[in-house]
Motif scaffolding. Structure first.
Motif, PDB file in Angstrom:
ATOM      1  N   UNK A   9     -13.087 -43.253  27.067  1.00  0.00           N
ATOM      2  CA  UNK A   9     -14.065 -44.344  27.086  1.00  0.00           C
ATOM      3  C   UNK A   9     -15.483 -43.787  27.115  1.00  0.00           C
ATOM      4  N   UNK A  10     -15.701 -42.736  27.886  1.00  0.00           N
ATOM      5  CA  UNK A  10     -17.026 -42.122  27.957  1.00  0.00           C
ATOM      6  C   UNK A  10     -17.445 -41.587  26.590  1.00  0.00           C
ATOM      7  N   UNK A  11     -16.533 -40.923  25.894  1.00  0.00           N
ATOM      8  CA  UNK A  11     -16.833 -40.398  24.563  1.00  0.00           C
ATOM      9  C   UNK A  11     -17.082 -41.530  23.570  1.00  0.00           C
ATOM     10  N   UNK A  12     -16.296 -42.603  23.676  1.00  0.00           N
ATOM     11  CA  UNK A  12     -16.498 -43.757  22.787  1.00  0.00           C
ATOM     12  C   UNK A  12     -17.864 -44.373  23.031  1.00  0.00           C
ATOM     13  N   UNK A  13     -18.230 -44.567  24.297  1.00  0.00           N
ATOM     14  CA  UNK A  13     -19.534 -45.170  24.616  1.00  0.00           C
ATOM     15  C   UNK A  13     -20.690 -44.289  24.159  1.00  0.00           C
ATOM     16  N   UNK A  14     -20.532 -42.967  24.243  1.00  0.00           N
ATOM     17  CA  UNK A  14     -21.577 -42.058  23.751  1.00  0.00           C
ATOM     18  C   UNK A  14     -21.735 -42.202  22.241  1.00  0.00           C
ATOM     19  N   UNK A  15     -20.621 -42.309  21.533  1.00  0.00           N
ATOM     20  CA  UNK A  15     -20.686 -42.494  20.077  1.00  0.00           C
ATOM     21  C   UNK A  15     -21.295 -43.846  19.736  1.00  0.00           C
ATOM     22  N   UNK A  16     -20.969 -44.875  20.524  1.00  0.00           N
ATOM     23  CA  UNK A  16     -21.551 -46.199  20.301  1.00  0.00           C
ATOM     24  C   UNK A  16     -23.066 -46.139  20.468  1.00  0.00           C
ATOM     25  N   UNK A  18     -25.014 -43.528  20.146  1.00  0.00           N
ATOM     26  CA  UNK A  18     -25.580 -42.733  19.050  1.00  0.00           C
ATOM     27  C   UNK A  18     -25.698 -43.534  17.756  1.00  0.00           C
ATOM     28  N   UNK A  19     -24.799 -44.496  17.576  1.00  0.00           N
ATOM     29  CA  UNK A  19     -24.792 -45.294  16.346  1.00  0.00           C
ATOM     30  C   UNK A  19     -25.413 -46.686  16.528  1.00  0.00           C
ATOM     31  N   UNK A  20     -25.893 -46.975  17.735  1.00  0.00           N
ATOM     32  CA  UNK A  20     -26.536 -48.259  17.996  1.00  0.00           C
ATOM     33  C   UNK A  20     -25.570 -49.431  18.049  1.00  0.00           C
ATOM     34  N   UNK A  21     -24.301 -49.160  18.332  1.00  0.00           N
ATOM     35  CA  UNK A  21     -23.292 -50.222  18.422  1.00  0.00           C
ATOM     36  C   UNK A  21     -23.263 -50.783  19.839  1.00  0.00           C
ATOM     37  N   UNK A  53     -21.083 -50.995  25.318  1.00  0.00           N
ATOM     38  CA  UNK A  53     -21.673 -49.659  25.349  1.00  0.00           C
ATOM     39  C   UNK A  53     -21.838 -49.164  26.780  1.00  0.00           C
ATOM     40  N   UNK A  54     -22.261 -50.024  27.704  1.00  0.00           N
ATOM     41  CA  UNK A  54     -22.428 -49.607  29.090  1.00  0.00           C
ATOM     42  C   UNK A  54     -21.297 -50.208  29.922  1.00  0.00           C
ATOM     43  N   UNK A  55     -20.680 -49.379  30.731  1.00  0.00           N
ATOM     44  CA  UNK A  55     -19.587 -49.857  31.565  1.00  0.00           C
ATOM     45  C   UNK A  55     -20.144 -50.542  32.805  1.00  0.00           C
ATOM     46  N   UNK A  56     -19.361 -51.425  33.382  1.00  0.00           N
ATOM     47  CA  UNK A  56     -19.790 -52.132  34.591  1.00  0.00           C
ATOM     48  C   UNK A  56     -20.019 -51.162  35.735  1.00  0.00           C
ATOM     49  N   UNK A  57     -19.239 -50.080  35.791  1.00  0.00           N
ATOM     50  CA  UNK A  57     -19.371 -49.131  36.898  1.00  0.00           C
ATOM     51  C   UNK A  57     -20.627 -48.292  36.810  1.00  0.00           C
TER      52      UNK A  57
END
Length: 59
Positions: A9-16, A18-21, A53-57
């Motif tokens: 999830x951390x890697x996915x959010x970092x990619x999001x 980086x791509x503005x998703x 992109x940002x997790x609740x935690x």
């Protein structure tokens, strides 16, 4: 959540970021399996996985 899933999830959010998703939605298949280890049956009702992109935690 396992450490492996949290890392994914951390890697996915970092990619999001980086791509503005702002949102990613995954339908059943290899991507959902990789992210959360969920293997839904292919018949209805449909399953989906989404994350912001940002997790609740981290707020």
């Amino acid at each position: 959540m396992s450490n492996q899933t949290a890392d994914r999830f951390s890697r996915l959010r970092a990619a999001m970021k980086a791509h503005g998703a702002d949102l990613v939605a995954l339908a059943p298949g290899s991507h959902m399996d990789w992210l959360v280890g969920f293997h839904p049956h292919p018949s209805p009702p449909s399953s989906a996985c989404s994350t912001r992109r940002s997790s609740a935690s981290s707020n």
